[in-house]
Design an enzyme around this catalytic site. Sequence first.
Site, PDB file in Angstrom:
ATOM      1  N   GLU A 204       3.096  -4.042   6.984  1.00 46.19           N
ATOM      2  CA  GLU A 204       3.268  -4.147   5.532  1.00 46.19           C
ATOM      3  C   GLU A 204       2.119  -4.921   4.904  1.00 46.19           C
ATOM      4  OE1 GLU A 204       5.975  -6.382   2.213  1.00 46.19           O
ATOM      5  OE2 GLU A 204       7.002  -5.792   4.054  1.00 46.19           O
TER       6      GLU A 204
ATOM      7  N   HIS B  93      11.165  -1.224  14.660  1.00 43.73           N
ATOM      8  CA  HIS B  93      10.944  -2.070  15.830  1.00 43.73           C
ATOM      9  C   HIS B  93      12.216  -2.167  16.673  1.00 43.73           C
ATOM     10  CE1 HIS B  93       7.060  -2.940  14.330  1.00 43.73           C
ATOM     11  NE2 HIS B  93       7.456  -3.712  13.343  1.00 43.73           N
TER      12      HIS B  93
END
Length: 288
Positions: free
Chosen positions: A131, A43
Amino acid sequence: MIQVTIDPNAGFCFGVRRAVSKIETLLSSDKEQRFYCLGELVHNQEETERLQKLGLETVEHTHIDLVQNTNLIIRAHGEPPATFEKLAGNNNRVIDLTCPVVKKLQERVRQAYLNNLGAQIVIVGKKGHPEVVGLNGQTNNSAIVVSSPEEVENLLDSEKPIILFAQTTISRDLFNSVVKKIRQFSKNPNFCFYETLCRKVSDREQEVKQFARQFDVVVFVSGKNSSNGNFLFNVARSVNPNTYFVSTVSEIMPQWFSDGMNIGVSGATSTPQWLLNDVASAIRSLFP
């Protein structure tokens, strides 16, 4: 004269550093083939653009059916089993760079699901986070994702056994608050919880506080879409109001500084070291 210090604990976590290193090796050793990453590798837009220039392409999950007969990289966040099955079915070579810490957690969640029929498998984490999606996939998407202690009473059955895991990158405070709430709420004696936090990430909160307190000004470097970055920025600002958020060198404002200041540069676990170095150098150049 100003003093600029880079936070020694800032920068990529182990899983991201491992993935970036392996990708750089792949791109440099085989320039004839195309390599795709399923979702943004990290990110951080600056790092994403750097890897794109080296040859890495990104494909979003919405276009996964279009990826066939090529090299597909699974990023450190991991993926659910269904993703691997779909990619293999389309004759792709899958390069699995799931963080070993996440990989181990996936297996623990899977075993808990298979061996404890009737129990509620609960994951403390951010709904929709890559995740968490991968972890839930180990349970055939039957796990309950809890993002705050306030959700416990609405999402869980107080009569059924509970087995609790945590997204590796959440704060320890959030995990502990959910555990406390479940202990108060559950009427079933079978409540097991596992603090499956990544120490590199969970320890960052206290490290950032200690670092930020030392300086006149702190510049926090992170991608704007990094939840870890936004969280840690607010942690730093809570102890040092003169904390500023930047994603690129171009966002640095000279009016933040004055000669003689002691300045700290910190960042998220998704912030590359080279970008921290560039930001520090840019600040120093304001006071030659």
